[in-house]
Design a protein around this motif. Structure first.
Motif, PDB file in Angstrom:
ATOM      1  N   TYR A   7       0.814  -1.219   0.000  1.00  0.00           N
ATOM      2  CA  TYR A   7       0.000   0.000   0.000  1.00  0.00           C
ATOM      3  C   TYR A   7       0.843   1.263   0.000  1.00  0.00           C
ATOM      4  O   TYR A   7       0.331   2.360  -0.175  1.00  0.00           O
ATOM      5  CB  TYR A   7      -0.997   0.006   1.159  1.00  0.00           C
ATOM      6  N   ARG A  49      -2.820   5.208   6.149  1.00  0.00           N
ATOM      7  CA  ARG A  49      -3.016   3.857   5.627  1.00  0.00           C
ATOM      8  C   ARG A  49      -2.474   2.817   6.601  1.00  0.00           C
ATOM      9  O   ARG A  49      -3.048   1.730   6.745  1.00  0.00           O
ATOM     10  CB  ARG A  49      -2.327   3.720   4.263  1.00  0.00           C
ATOM     11  N   GLN A  55      -5.653  -3.630  -8.831  1.00  0.00           N
ATOM     12  CA  GLN A  55      -4.603  -2.611  -8.785  1.00  0.00           C
ATOM     13  C   GLN A  55      -3.847  -2.547 -10.104  1.00  0.00           C
ATOM     14  O   GLN A  55      -3.544  -1.466 -10.613  1.00  0.00           O
ATOM     15  CB  GLN A  55      -3.635  -2.944  -7.646  1.00  0.00           C
ATOM     16  N   ARG A  89     -15.692  -0.553  -8.998  1.00  0.00           N
ATOM     17  CA  ARG A  89     -14.268  -0.253  -9.003  1.00  0.00           C
ATOM     18  C   ARG A  89     -13.977   1.141  -8.479  1.00  0.00           C
ATOM     19  O   ARG A  89     -12.933   1.402  -7.893  1.00  0.00           O
ATOM     20  CB  ARG A  89     -13.696  -0.384 -10.428  1.00  0.00           C
ATOM     21  N   HIS A 106     -15.259   2.478  -5.971  1.00  0.00           N
ATOM     22  CA  HIS A 106     -15.262   2.466  -4.505  1.00  0.00           C
ATOM     23  C   HIS A 106     -14.278   1.457  -3.932  1.00  0.00           C
ATOM     24  O   HIS A 106     -13.779   1.635  -2.821  1.00  0.00           O
ATOM     25  CB  HIS A 106     -16.671   2.141  -3.991  1.00  0.00           C
ATOM     26  N   VAL A 107     -14.022   0.365  -4.645  1.00  0.00           N
ATOM     27  CA  VAL A 107     -13.125  -0.675  -4.144  1.00  0.00           C
ATOM     28  C   VAL A 107     -12.020  -0.892  -5.160  1.00  0.00           C
ATOM     29  O   VAL A 107     -12.220  -1.524  -6.186  1.00  0.00           O
ATOM     30  CB  VAL A 107     -13.892  -2.005  -3.910  1.00  0.00           C
ATOM     31  N   ARG A 108     -10.868  -0.332  -4.892  1.00  0.00           N
ATOM     32  CA  ARG A 108      -9.704  -0.485  -5.756  1.00  0.00           C
ATOM     33  C   ARG A 108      -8.603  -1.153  -4.952  1.00  0.00           C
ATOM     34  O   ARG A 108      -8.657  -1.255  -3.731  1.00  0.00           O
ATOM     35  CB  ARG A 108      -9.221   0.876  -6.266  1.00  0.00           C
ATOM     36  N   ASP A 166      -5.884   0.066  -4.222  1.00  0.00           N
ATOM     37  CA  ASP A 166      -5.206   1.021  -3.344  1.00  0.00           C
ATOM     38  C   ASP A 166      -6.206   1.771  -2.460  1.00  0.00           C
ATOM     39  O   ASP A 166      -5.886   2.800  -1.892  1.00  0.00           O
ATOM     40  CB  ASP A 166      -4.392   2.022  -4.170  1.00  0.00           C
ATOM     41  N   SER A 167      -7.440   1.268  -2.353  1.00  0.00           N
ATOM     42  CA  SER A 167      -8.470   1.953  -1.583  1.00  0.00           C
ATOM     43  C   SER A 167      -8.305   1.671  -0.096  1.00  0.00           C
ATOM     44  O   SER A 167      -7.633   0.718   0.311  1.00  0.00           O
ATOM     45  CB  SER A 167      -9.855   1.486  -2.040  1.00  0.00           C
TER      46      SER A 167
END
Length: 270
Positions: free
Chosen positions: A32, A43, A91, A106, A108-110, A112-113
């Motif tokens: 990350y 993070r 990713q 995608r 909302h949920v990646r 690197d999210s």
């Protein structure tokens, strides 16, 4: 066993880094860190919350939660490994695909999210079940004493010990602006119809590698590390032997937090 306190729980988590069960932690940081250096400390705290989401319920002595985790380990390991691989693929593809509802998902949920970082922390917590005698001692105390609050706090501190080196690395990373170094900034590239970037490609490959590692080594339980077992066992036993009063640990943590807040306020004021 009954003397395990807050300091011992924290040190047990810290020394768990020498266990094969914690082999995911350092690669997870880079997974990350590559695309997310702008908010790396945040993070890392999300990663810690992911650890807590798995470990703290165990410390609360819930028979239902404990039975679920230990009774379905193979299923959890398979699902966690597949999830890491999926996040890695997401990713890698970056902005390169758009298929109706999948495109909205995608967004909302990646890979690197924040959700991906939380999931990575949870997977690392899942891998940490077999890490050292301190965790076993804490779980035993929580189950025997019936104190859900104390068990939860001990496991939160254990998770804090696991995350502390990553937080220190994140602070150093930001202090020296390592994410802006030329070799880490990377560059854009095209692969067929996809527009990619080398940092997201690196991060995605790390995610995929962690997923494969998780599946291949039974959640890292069968993984070996080049550290003598005597060192690991000795450090874990030393953590158990620590007898710092819990009140002193709480007071020290409060003072450290107050100092950080004052420094942050002064910096903001300037």
């Amino acid at each position: 066993m009954s003397e395990v306190g807050y300091a011992a729980a924290f040190l047990g988590g810290l020394f768990a880094l020498l266990s094969p069960c914690s082999a995911l932690l350092l690669p997870a940081f880079f997974a990350y860190a590559f695309p997310g250096h702008a908010a790396l400390v945040g993070r890392t705290l999300l990663f810690y919350l992911g650890l807590c989401a798995v470990l703290v319920p165990l410390g609360m002595g819930s028979a239902l939660v404990t039975g679920f985790f230990y009774g379905h380990q193979d299923l959890l390991i398979t699902a966690a490994g597949a999830m890491l691989i999926l996040l890695g693929v997401m990713q890698l593809t970056g902005q390169g695909w758009a298929i109706g509802p999948l495109e909205r998902l995608r967004g909302h949920v990646r890979g690197d999210s924040p959700g991906a970082v939380l999931a990575l922390g949870a997977v690392s917590g899942l891998a940490g079940f077999c890490a050292g005698p301190v965790l076993g001692a804490v779980l035993t105390i929580a189950a025997a004493s019936g104190s859900t609050l104390r068990g939860a706090v001990l496991l939160a501190l254990y998770a804090a010990g696991m995350a502390a080196p990553l937080l220190a690395l994140a602070l150093v990373w930001q202090r020296f602006d390592l994410g802006r170094r030329r070799w880490l900034r990377g560059r854009g590239l095209r692969l067929g119809g996809l527009r990619l970037h080398t940092t997201t490609v690196a991060s995605g490959l790390v995610f995929i590698g962690l997923g494969v590692l998780f599946l291949a080594f039974d959640g890292t339980r069968t993984l070996t590390v080049p550290i003598p077992e005597a060192w690991e066992a000795g450090l874990q036993q030393a953590a158990v032997a620590v007898s710092v009063p819990d009140l002193l640990v709480v007071a020290g943590a409060g003072v450290a937090l107050a100092v950080l807040i004052v420094r942050r306020l002064r910096k903001t004021g300037k």
